[in-house]
Design an enzyme around this catalytic site. Structure first.
Site, short mmCIF file in Angstrom:
data_model
loop_
_atom_site.label_atom_id
_atom_site.label_comp_id
_atom_site.label_asym_id
_atom_site.label_seq_id
_atom_site.Cartn_x
_atom_site.Cartn_y
_atom_site.Cartn_z
N LYS A 6 75.39 95.13 176.51
CA LYS A 6 76.85 95.13 176.30
C LYS A 6 77.52 94.02 177.11
CE LYS A 6 76.90 100.09 175.35
NZ LYS A 6 77.16 101.44 175.89
N SER A 56 76.95 98.33 164.78
CA SER A 56 77.04 98.93 166.12
C SER A 56 75.76 98.67 166.90
CB SER A 56 77.24 100.45 165.99
OG SER A 56 76.13 101.06 165.35
N GLU A 82 68.92 110.40 176.37
CA GLU A 82 67.86 110.44 175.37
C GLU A 82 66.57 110.99 175.97
OE1 GLU A 82 68.23 109.48 172.23
OE2 GLU A 82 70.23 108.58 172.39
N THR A 114 71.88 101.27 162.81
CA THR A 114 70.52 101.58 163.24
C THR A 114 70.31 101.11 164.68
OG1 THR A 114 69.51 99.46 162.64
CG2 THR A 114 69.79 101.08 160.86
N ASN A 167 73.04 110.23 163.58
CA ASN A 167 74.32 110.80 164.01
C ASN A 167 75.50 109.87 163.76
OD1 ASN A 167 73.19 113.22 164.83
ND2 ASN A 167 72.76 112.48 166.89
N VAL A 168 75.35 108.59 164.12
CA VAL A 168 76.48 107.66 163.93
C VAL A 168 76.70 107.37 162.44
CG1 VAL A 168 77.34 105.33 164.40
CG2 VAL A 168 76.19 106.62 166.20
N GLY A 190 80.19 108.89 172.03
CA GLY A 190 80.70 109.94 171.15
C GLY A 190 80.61 109.49 169.70
N ALA A 220 82.13 101.86 172.34
CA ALA A 220 82.34 102.67 171.12
C ALA A 220 83.55 102.15 170.35
CB ALA A 220 82.47 104.15 171.49
#
Length: 336
Positions: free
Chosen positions: A223, A122, A208, A100, A13-14, A314, A153
């Site tokens: 993070k 990412s 998920e 990934t 998706n990303v 998102g 994000a």
């Protein structure tokens, strides 16, 4: 105009969202920055498509949408079975993009840097466990190693801490860094049990199928570790104290509500210490976020309290962070 060659790892998706932005805003990047990007390879779990003169992104997106894997694209392109490390060494690209979830990606990030390639990622675990090694290699070779999309994000907290507070000493960061837990806790505030709220989040695609990384606090811990590395200096995730939301009860949510508060999964980052745990916060606090928002309160000696708030999840939002870093990397390489 010389094209900047990109090698994209990850076409879920990303990865697809990143390709869409590169395609849709091609003219904007050319006019605004004088940059023309050429994606010379794309890798998903089925293989690596490589074309030195550049891949047709519109066609790549169509193949992925139709067949679910790049290896189905055999008419016009050869599909290679490279490992990521083989691919970064073999493929002639200037910027390697990793979107990934490969926990061992630090190995091929290092291989890319040693081969003179910039890296944009990412992917959180490489930085949460190997920040020092990666940054030292990038600095030694004077190459960009950029990771805006690892935290919040596309909301630019990484850029703020890395480049925007040169004269300030950061004293503390408190932040909500995981949108899935915010959704679950918001549902529990309405009376749902944890398991019910989790099932609802999974049904909506917010959580998920295996939600452990979110509900156990691991994602927020990764993070927060990255934020510590930037604000105070390198540590690893192993040094963080992390507790998730699985033991929070509707009763606790109700008691907090009675005090004019709510419960959120709060990451607290201080010099030498990272903690992630559910905590009560006042309803008027910047940390009482809803939906997919993230927020961070950064306290410094000169500015006092600084609040940065925005999308923490998102596809477009994450692609914003990735593509912003790709542009920075390209401009940095052009200056070198």
């Amino acid at each position: 105009m010389k094209g900047i060659r990109l090698s994209l790892f990850g076409f879920g998706n990303v990865g697809k969202a990143t390709a869409e932005v590169l395609l849709e805003k091609e003219a904007f990047f050319r006019e605004r920055y004088g940059l023309k990007f050429r994606v010379v390879s794309i890798a998903d779990t089925s293989g690596v498509v490589w074309l030195p003169e550049g891949i047709d992104l519109k066609e790549a997106l169509m193949v992925k949408e139709t067949f679910g894997k790049l290896s189905a694209w055999t008419n016009d392109y050869e599909v290679y079975s490279f490992t990521p490390e083989e691919a970064v060494k073999e493929i002639d690209a200037e910027v390697v993009i990793d979107v990934t979830n490969d926990r061992n990606a630090h190995e091929w990030h290092l291989a890319a840097l040693k081969d003179g390639k910039a890296v944009v990622t990412s992917n959180k675990p490489p930085l949460a466990f190997h920040y020092s090694e990666l940054m030292e290699e990038a600095e030694r070779r004077n190459l960009p190693y950029l990771f805006e999309a690892t935290v919040m994000a596309g909301t630019p907290i990484i850029t703020l801490l890395r480049d925007g507070l040169k004269g300030d000493t950061v004293e503390r960061i408190e932040a909500v860094l995981n949108a899935t837990t915010t959704f679950i806790l918001s549902q529990m505030e309405r009376g749902l049990e944890f398991e019910e709220a989790l099932r609802k989040a999974q049904g909506l695609g917010i959580a998920e199928r295996d939600p452990g990384g979110d509900v156990l606090g691991i994602d927020a811990g990764y993070k927060a570790t990255i934020l510590h590395c930037l604000a105070f200096g390198p540590i690893t995730f192993d040094e963080a104290e992390v507790r998730g939301i699985v033991e929070v009860t509707p009763g606790e949510m109700e008691r907090a509500k009675g005090k004019g508060k709510t419960v959120r999964l709060i990451a607290r980052v201080e010099n030498g210490k990272v903690t992630v745990e559910p905590r009560e916060v006042p309803l008027n606090s910047p940390l009482a976020v809803e939906s997919h928002e993230n927020a961070a309160m950064i306290r410094t000696d000169l500015l006092g309290e600084l609040v940065i708030r925005g999308a923490g999840a998102g596809l477009k939002e994450t692609a914003s962070g990735v593509v912003s870093d790709v542009i920075k990397a390209a401009l940095g390489l052009r200056r070198n």
